[in-house]
Design a protein around this motif. Structure first.
Motif: not given
Length: 313
Positions: A17-19, A41, A43, A144, A167-168, A217, A265, A268
């Motif tokens: 979901s992020n990378s 990345q 995202q 993410g 995190c996203v 994260t 980073r 997020v």
């Protein structure tokens, strides 16, 4: 490339979901020797609109990355490649349709896996990276779009959970516009507690001997705590408390400059930090050590087992 046509070469693609990640490795004496890695990345979680559909620009960005990965895998044996989509594709209203487009761009089938399968593979990757270290361990992975919490022994996951916060997604929901405030952090932590619910009690009752963390994260937090001197041995409640104070004190993502924190980073970090602090609090974690491996390594080890190259299961 000719290397990928060899029967002892395997590859994994992680549509996170992020990378997005690509890892290619050879199997040497039952162990993985990484020969190449690619990362972007993308995202993807940030590309979801109000109807939970992927915006055209997010799809274009993701497909361009997969086309680049596909060029690297042009001569790979299809049976030796596994590509997995995670939380964002599970939650997206058009996730199945995008997975078809992603498969065409990559040149290999993209499989959208369940949260429990993601948790199992994460645990396998982490456990194999620890080389069969004995004892029960707790593995935490904040991605993410989801957070996986797994208890296991040896290479076997015993209890798996996948929570719909990452995190996203958590940063977008609770820190809109990049504003970092005490109120926003409290809301983010409260939402994380609600998602965790009664799960913490079950895990604490079972117990563990060591806690290990995986993915961006946790690696980022570990690097910041080492660079600042707030946690040289690993991530602790005290170190997280100091980091929380520094993040809230920055006031805005654009002003968030900490030793060891990469620019990509920073945007997020707040959402991931809120989730991590709540996990520490609810589960009673005293020390978490970042691991070198995560989902993509777990996919490779699982693929080895399927191919009979190693009894990864």
């Amino acid at each position: 490339m000719a290397d990928e046509t060899q029967p002892d070469t395997v590859a994994a693609v992680d549509l996170g979901s992020n990378s997005f990640h690509l890892i290619i490795a050879r199997v040497v004496a039952g162990e993985l020797a990484v020969v190449d890695r690619m990362r972007d990345q993308v995202q993807l979680a940030a590309g979801l609109d109000e109807a939970r559909c992927l915006r055209p620009e997010a799809q274009a960005r993701a497909l361009a990355t997969l086309q680049a990965f596909g060029q690297r895998l042009a001569e790979a044996c299809p049976q030796h490649v596994r590509a997995v989509g995670t939380a964002t594709l599970r939650h997206a209203a058009d996730g199945a349709a995008f997975a078809q487009a992603a498969s065409a761009a990559l040149g290999h089938r993209v499989e959208v896996i369940s949260g429990r399968e993601e948790a199992r593979l994460i645990y396998l990757g982490v456990a194999r990276s620890l080389d069969g270290e004995p004892g029960r361990r707790l593995v935490v992975d904040i991605g993410g779009g989801s957070t996986e919490v797994v208890l296991g022994e040896g290479y076997d996951a015993l209890v798996e959970a996948s929570l719909p916060m990452g995190c996203v997604s958590h940063t977008l929901r609770h820190f809109p516009g990049g504003v970092l405030s005490e109120d926003a952090m409290r809301r983010a932590e409260g939402a994380a507690r609600a998602e965790l619910g009664e799960l913490a009690g079950r895990y604490r009752a079972l117990g563990w001997e060591r806690c290990v963390g995986a993915s961006g994260t946790i690696k980022a937090v570990g690097e910041v705590l080492r660079a600042t001197g707030w946690g040289e041995a690993g991530i602790t409640p005290a170190g997280l408390g100091r980091l929380r104070q520094a993040v809230v004190g920055a006031g805005h993502v654009d002003a968030l400059a900490l030793p060891g924190l990469k620019a990509e980073r920073a945007g997020v970090l707040a959402g991931g930090l809120a989730i991590l602090r709540v996990l520490f609090e609810a589960l009673g974690i005293e020390l978490l050590v970042p691991a070198a491996a995560a989902l993509r390594e777990g996919v490779l080890f699982d693929l080895m087992g399927r191919l009979g190259l190693q009894a990864a299961r």
